[in-house]
Scaffold this motif. Structure first.
Motif, short mmCIF file in Angstrom:
data_model
loop_
_atom_site.label_atom_id
_atom_site.label_comp_id
_atom_site.label_asym_id
_atom_site.label_seq_id
_atom_site.Cartn_x
_atom_site.Cartn_y
_atom_site.Cartn_z
N ALA A 112 40.53 9.18 26.87
CA ALA A 112 41.97 8.89 26.76
C ALA A 112 42.71 9.19 28.05
O ALA A 112 43.61 8.45 28.44
N THR A 143 48.58 10.49 22.91
CA THR A 143 47.79 10.60 21.68
C THR A 143 48.04 11.93 20.98
O THR A 143 48.73 12.82 21.52
N ASP A 196 41.94 6.70 18.74
CA ASP A 196 41.94 6.34 20.16
C ASP A 196 41.10 5.10 20.45
O ASP A 196 41.37 4.37 21.41
#
Length: 334
Positions: free
Chosen positions: A282, A291, A250
């Motif tokens: 995120a 993700t 990430d």
């Protein structure tokens, strides 16, 4: 107990080298006091047997240290820190302390730390990943202590593995991007084994979906947001038709989002961006990041619970592979 599961002792080295035990001790503790030819003979025997000196020589061999050694690549990434936190919590509850080492993604440093941990007679060792130097695997097998590998899966672990399939995670992202209509894909990742597994799965699934080529940009670990910025800029400038990118973590994905914002590339309309690990930030990124979610703390807790049971004398019931899986989290970026 077989020799493979028995620690090599100083007396074994002495017999192998044809010298007295005290000579082996001198080679280890005061090498300049031993003649060069004899020293070379002893060192060769140590290498052949994979002997690791006992740094706690005053401790009885049967006495437990109540210390578990754990190796992680770095603590600068939150996901490894979360795993260590979960592992430490479970071991502390069972009366064990955690001794931590950072390999910095260096296989030789991992070997040095394994030697130090075995030399300190830790009761168990936890390793990050499943790819190690052959010498490390041999030493751990001879040590006769519980060993847990984590953050990946393998059918034939040294002892026990707790993790998930990095290759399957990469394949899941590829199928998702392909389902969105992305046909010109890129990958931004760190040069390390788990990232390589994600790329492998990503490539294989993309090929099955009709995408024959993946454009790759690799960075040295530990990766940063700026690495992600530079990575996406490099890929787009070299391949202007790029319409989807998978970042191996990430941190890199957040950098890719920043690069897109800086250049006016719309996400996901012009280019879709996906990450890996589901950091807390995120969901707060703009746009929110698609993700792969890994419960890294639960991974550490599971490994700690397995070790606590083993160290109490319980068996692992023959289960050597513990797949904790992952979850695709679809948000606005892809």
């Amino acid at each position: 107990m077989t020799r493979a599961a028995t620690r090599v002792q100083m007396a074994d080295v002495a017999r192998e080298a044809g010298v007295a035990r005290v000579t082996v001790s001198r080679v280890i503790n005061a090498p300049d006091s031993v003649a060069p030819k004899t020293r070379a003979t002893v060192l060769a025997a140590i290498a052949r047997l994979g002997f690791v000196p006992n740094l706690n020589a005053g401790t009885l061999a049967s006495r437990r240290s109540r210390i578990v050694g754990a190796l992680v690549p770095t603590l600068s990434n939150a996901w490894f820190a979360d795993t260590v936190d979960g592992l430490s919590a479970r071991l502390s509850a069972a009366g064990y302390q955690l001794l931590l080492g950072q390999t910095r993604y260096d296989a030789n440093e991992e070997e040095r730390l394994v030697d130090a941990f075995i030399g300190r007679r830790v009761d168990a060792i936890v390793l990050t990943g499943t790819q190690h130097l052959p010498a490390v695997q041999a030493k751990l097998q001879r040590a006769g202590i519980p060993v847990i590998e984590c953050w990946d899966l393998i059918d034939t672990p040294i002892d026990t593995v707790v993790g998930f399939s990095n290759a399957d995670a990469g394949a899941t992202i590829a199928r998702h991007l392909a389902s969105r209509g992305c046909r010109h894909l890129g990958f931004i990742g760190a040069e390390e084994s788990r990232s390589a597994q994600r790329l492998r799965g990503f490539r294989e699934a993309a090929k099955a979906a009709g995408v024959s080529r993946i454009h790759v940009h690799l960075v040295m670990p530990p990766s940063s947001i700026q690495d992600g910025v530079h990575g996406l800029e490099t890929l787009v400038h070299a391949h202007p038709g790029l319409d989807g990118v998978f970042c191996s973590n990430d941190t890199l994905a957040l950098g890719a989002l920043l690069a897109a914002r800086n250049h006016g590339w719309r996400v996901p309309e012009d280019i879709a961006v996906a990450g890996f690990s589901d950091l807390p930030v995120a969901i707060a990124s703009v746009p929110a990041l698609t993700t792969i979610r890994i419960d890294s703390r639960a991974l550490g807790e599971h490994a700690g619970e397995l070790l606590a049971r083993r160290l109490r004398g319980a068996s692992n019931d023959g289960q050597r592979v513990h797949d904790l899986g992952f979850t695709l989290i679809v948000r606005d970026s892809a």
